[in-house]
Structures are given as C-alpha cells and as structure tokens.
Design a protein around this motif. Structure first.
Motif, PDB file in Angstrom:
ATOM      1  N   ASP A   1      -6.120 -18.013  25.485  1.00  0.00           N
ATOM      2  CA  ASP A   1      -7.391 -17.627  26.103  1.00  0.00           C
ATOM      3  C   ASP A   1      -7.910 -16.299  25.549  1.00  0.00           C
ATOM      4  O   ASP A   1      -9.109 -16.159  25.261  1.00  0.00           O
ATOM      5  N   LYS A   2      -7.015 -15.330  25.371  1.00  0.00           N
ATOM      6  CA  LYS A   2      -7.427 -14.001  24.924  1.00  0.00           C
ATOM      7  C   LYS A   2      -7.746 -13.949  23.436  1.00  0.00           C
ATOM      8  O   LYS A   2      -8.677 -13.257  23.015  1.00  0.00           O
ATOM      9  N   LEU A   3      -6.942 -14.658  22.621  1.00  0.00           N
ATOM     10  CA  LEU A   3      -7.060 -14.537  21.174  1.00  0.00           C
ATOM     11  C   LEU A   3      -7.742 -15.726  20.513  1.00  0.00           C
ATOM     12  O   LEU A   3      -8.082 -15.669  19.332  1.00  0.00           O
ATOM     13  N   GLY A   4      -7.921 -16.815  21.259  1.00  0.00           N
ATOM     14  CA  GLY A   4      -8.573 -17.989  20.697  1.00  0.00           C
ATOM     15  C   GLY A   4      -7.772 -18.672  19.614  1.00  0.00           C
ATOM     16  O   GLY A   4      -8.335 -19.339  18.743  1.00  0.00           O
ATOM     17  N   MET A   5      -6.449 -18.513  19.655  1.00  0.00           N
ATOM     18  CA  MET A   5      -5.582 -19.134  18.654  1.00  0.00           C
ATOM     19  C   MET A   5      -4.625 -20.091  19.342  1.00  0.00           C
ATOM     20  O   MET A   5      -4.113 -19.797  20.421  1.00  0.00           O
ATOM     21  N   THR A   6      -4.399 -21.234  18.724  1.00  0.00           N
ATOM     22  CA  THR A   6      -3.510 -22.236  19.300  1.00  0.00           C
ATOM     23  C   THR A   6      -2.821 -23.025  18.201  1.00  0.00           C
ATOM     24  O   THR A   6      -3.360 -23.180  17.098  1.00  0.00           O
ATOM     25  N   LEU A   7      -1.650 -23.517  18.506  1.00  0.00           N
ATOM     26  CA  LEU A   7      -0.924 -24.388  17.582  1.00  0.00           C
ATOM     27  C   LEU A   7      -1.242 -25.858  17.837  1.00  0.00           C
ATOM     28  O   LEU A   7      -0.799 -26.725  17.090  1.00  0.00           O
ATOM     29  N   ASN A   8      -2.022 -26.130  18.875  1.00  0.00           N
ATOM     30  CA  ASN A   8      -2.254 -27.515  19.295  1.00  0.00           C
ATOM     31  C   ASN A   8      -3.644 -28.030  18.964  1.00  0.00           C
ATOM     32  O   ASN A   8      -4.086 -29.033  19.512  1.00  0.00           O
ATOM     33  N   ARG A   9      -4.341 -27.335  18.078  1.00  0.00           N
ATOM     34  CA  ARG A   9      -5.712 -27.701  17.764  1.00  0.00           C
ATOM     35  C   ARG A   9      -5.834 -29.139  17.258  1.00  0.00           C
ATOM     36  O   ARG A   9      -6.806 -29.842  17.583  1.00  0.00           O
ATOM     37  N   SER A  10      -4.876 -29.600  16.471  1.00  0.00           N
ATOM     38  CA  SER A  10      -4.992 -30.913  15.843  1.00  0.00           C
ATOM     39  C   SER A  10      -4.518 -32.060  16.735  1.00  0.00           C
ATOM     40  O   SER A  10      -4.644 -33.228  16.353  1.00  0.00           O
ATOM     41  N   LEU A  11      -3.969 -31.752  17.914  1.00  0.00           N
ATOM     42  CA  LEU A  11      -3.428 -32.794  18.781  1.00  0.00           C
ATOM     43  C   LEU A  11      -4.527 -33.492  19.574  1.00  0.00           C
ATOM     44  O   LEU A  11      -5.459 -32.851  20.063  1.00  0.00           O
ATOM     45  N   THR A  12      -4.408 -34.798  19.703  1.00  0.00           N
ATOM     46  CA  THR A  12      -5.317 -35.561  20.548  1.00  0.00           C
ATOM     47  C   THR A  12      -4.915 -35.360  22.001  1.00  0.00           C
ATOM     48  O   THR A  12      -3.812 -34.866  22.296  1.00  0.00           O
ATOM     49  N   PRO A  13      -5.769 -35.728  22.967  1.00  0.00           N
ATOM     50  CA  PRO A  13      -5.381 -35.606  24.377  1.00  0.00           C
ATOM     51  C   PRO A  13      -4.087 -36.344  24.695  1.00  0.00           C
ATOM     52  O   PRO A  13      -3.258 -35.859  25.477  1.00  0.00           O
ATOM     53  N   GLN A  14      -3.894 -37.527  24.097  1.00  0.00           N
ATOM     54  CA  GLN A  14      -2.662 -38.281  24.333  1.00  0.00           C
ATOM     55  C   GLN A  14      -1.457 -37.538  23.765  1.00  0.00           C
ATOM     56  O   GLN A  14      -0.386 -37.486  24.392  1.00  0.00           O
ATOM     57  N   GLU A  15      -1.620 -36.947  22.588  1.00  0.00           N
ATOM     58  CA  GLU A  15      -0.521 -36.203  21.971  1.00  0.00           C
ATOM     59  C   GLU A  15      -0.207 -34.940  22.761  1.00  0.00           C
ATOM     60  O   GLU A  15       0.970 -34.543  22.872  1.00  0.00           O
ATOM     61  N   ARG A  16      -1.227 -34.315  23.322  1.00  0.00           N
ATOM     62  CA  ARG A  16      -0.989 -33.143  24.164  1.00  0.00           C
ATOM     63  C   ARG A  16      -0.188 -33.526  25.411  1.00  0.00           C
ATOM     64  O   ARG A  16       0.663 -32.761  25.879  1.00  0.00           O
ATOM     65  N   ALA A  17      -0.467 -34.711  25.946  1.00  0.00           N
ATOM     66  CA  ALA A  17       0.275 -35.177  27.110  1.00  0.00           C
ATOM     67  C   ALA A  17       1.738 -35.428  26.760  1.00  0.00           C
ATOM     68  O   ALA A  17       2.649 -35.066  27.516  1.00  0.00           O
TER      69      ALA A  17
END
Length: 346
Positions: free
Chosen positions: A93-109
């Motif tokens: 939230d603070k830095l706007g960086m994530t390792l999960n950008r390429s994951l689909t909603p199903q993959e995030r689940a």
C-alpha cells in the motif's frame, strides 16, 4: 520471555542511529551460529521478501518485540507493523510494489491457500522438529556470548521448547503423537513438491510472495535439521524442493554459503556447528553499496552490500550448479531477473 532472550542474549553492539525517513527498520532475532539467516521461518520469510522486491532495509537484532509481542515487525516512518501478512500488505500500500502483479484472481486464491497451509500447519511440525524432537541440536545453533553462554543457551532453548509445546497443544496439532506429527509434516512437504513440480517458482515462472513464505519454512528443513526426517525427504525423494530452496538462496542470499555435502542427504550428520560458515549480522541491506567482500572486512554492526541481482557469484562456491540429472539449479534465473523485476512497481 524466551522470544526476548532469543534476540537479546547474544552480545550486540549499540546500533548506529539512522534517519528513519522512508527507511524500513526490520526487527528480528539475532543470526544463529549455523550459517542460516534465522531459525525463525517468519523472520527468514520477511527478510527474503524484502530482498525479492529489492527494498533497502535496516536490520535490528535488539530483541525488541512488537507491541503485540511478535517477531518480526517493522518500523516505517514511525509506523509500526507486525505480522508478516500485514507487513506485506502495508508495504504494498505504501510503496506500490508487489510480487503478485502477474497472478490472476484464481492464482492469488491458490497462493493464499498455500500460504495458510504452510504458516498455520506445516510451521508447527517444523517447530516441533526444531524445539522438541531435536532440541539439543537446535540449542547448539543459538548464538549466545559470555562466560555463561552454555547455561544461557540451555535456559533459552528449554524455555522456547516449553512455549512451543504449550502453543502446539492449544493449536491442536500438539495433541498427536510424534509419529502422527511427522506424518502430517510429510503430507505437507509432498503437497508442496507436487505443487511445485518442475516449475521455477510455486506459482509458475515468476516469483510471488508465496515463494518467500515457502522458502522461509523449507529452509529450516534444508539447513537446520541435520539427520532428521524432513532433511531426508527434502534432500532425497523430494529433491525438487531442495533445488527450489537452493535456487532462491543463491539468487537472493549471495553471502549465505553452504557446502556441497549439505545439499544431499547421506543418512549422516555432523554435530559440530563450527564447520558451518557464519552469516554476518548484516545490519543494512541495500541494492547499492559495497560488495560482500568489502563488507567482510568491516568492523561495525551496520553493513551494506550489493543487491543479489547485481552480485557476481564466485565460480568456486561449494554449491552445486545442477542436480544429479544435470538440470540447472538456476533454470535461467539470471536471464529473466530484469523482466521479472520490471512489473513490480505499479
């Protein structure tokens, strides 16, 4: 009490005061003597996650627990956050960086489900193996200085063992027999091995936050539990998990050296912890700065070293480049690092 001792008992020097503006201060337990960055899966997870994102951070090994009594925790611009899941959400939230950008909603689940299996189930079996069934070996790995270091390590290890037993009983998994706990551990490890398959990372060709979680826990089986069932599994039948751990270790922990003999399980172990290389108490991690070789000559508690993505690996490292089939442990990691890191920032 034992959590405080684990970080406080080792002799530490007063930290240099830093300007905390936009600096991530990571509070965690002190480095153990066995060469592994941490005996805590969650501390290793958090520090690996920061390295995966390439974020500079300041390590504090002062034994100071979070207001909730937890470790690790961070301070960022005078805000305090504890719990690795909340820390990751906070930094995203603070830095706007994530390792999960390429994951689909199903993959995030799926990633979330795997994380919960590892942290809420597999973790307890590892803790049992470390602090109950192999307490004496874990005690030898603790870093405690002073004339009464052996006594202090005994007190610390047995206090921690008692806490682990009590918390495992409250969780429910501690109500099972030793054989049943190890059976549950093996099921979790086999599930991870099947899920990983021949992929580079848990969710595919690109790393995600679940990889920091899985690595933090599997590294304990890989490098802190000599001669045990989890080591036998990960270095034997479930060799793809060992390759996975080694791939991440070499990519994000260039200063953490292991011996070639430590990569494969041969049914024996060495009780001596002196033979293991000691990981420096790296105070300041940054993707810019001096090399690890420069760092080893420093005499202060605060260090800088080059980000793993730019650190050249020594060709003489005593670590394998391939498994017994000849397959590279890197899987062309170095060729894809730039393309992997580009989309991290929104």
């Amino acid at each position: 009490m034992s959590c405080w001792l684990l970080g406080r008992l080792p002799k530490t020097r007063k930290q240099q005061e830093l300007d905390s503006k936009d600096a991530i201060i990571l509070h965690q337990f002190s480095r153990p003597r066995c060469g592994v960055p941490s005996l805590s899966p969650f501390c290793l997870k958090m520090e690996t996650y920061l390295r995966m994102l390439g974020l500079p951070y300041q390590n504090y090994f002062d034994g100071k627990l979070s207001p909730q009594g937890k470790m690790p925790w961070i301070e960022y611009n005078k805000e305090q956050v504890c719990g690795t899941e909340f820390i990751i959400d906070f930094l995203e939230d603070k830095l706007g960086m994530t390792l999960n950008r390429s994951l689909t909603p199903q993959e995030r689940a799926v990633s979330h489900a795997v994380t919960k299996m590892v942290e809420e189930h597999f973790y307890w079996t590892i803790a049992y193996c470390q602090w109950v069934d192999n307490l004496e070996k874990t005690e030898q790995m603790l870093s405690v200085s002073g004339p009464l270091n052996h006594v202090l390590k005994w007190i610390l290890s047995h206090l921690t063992s008692g806490i682990v037993k009590r918390e495992m009983f409250g969780h429910g998994i501690g109500r099972f027999s030793k054989e049943e706990v190890y059976e549950l551990m093996e099921k979790d490890m086999r599930t991870l091995a099947i899920l990983l398959g021949d992929k580079k990372y848990i969710m595919g060709s690109k790393m995600s936050s679940v990889d920091a979680t899985v690595f933090g826990h599997l590294a304990q089986a890989m490098w802190t539990l000599p001669g045990t069932r989890p080591e036998q599994l990960i270095k034997g039948e479930l060799i793809n998990l060992a390759m996975y751990c080694e791939r991440i270790r070499r990519k994000f922990w260039p200063e953490w050296f292991v011996d070639l003999d430590d990569f494969y399980y041969d049914g024996s172990f060495d009780d001596s912890t002196e033979s293991s290389s000691h990981l420096l108490d790296l105070g300041l991690y940054s993707k810019t700065g001096s090399s690890f070789q420069d760092e080893s000559n420093a005499h202060t508690h605060i260090h800088t070293h080059t980000h793993p993505h730019t650190h050249s690996l020594d060709s003489n490292l005593h670590t394998p480049d391939s498994d017994h089939t000849g397959r590279s442990l890197f899987d062309s990691d170095m060729d894809t690092e730039v393309s992997e890191m580009d989309p991290l920032k929104s």
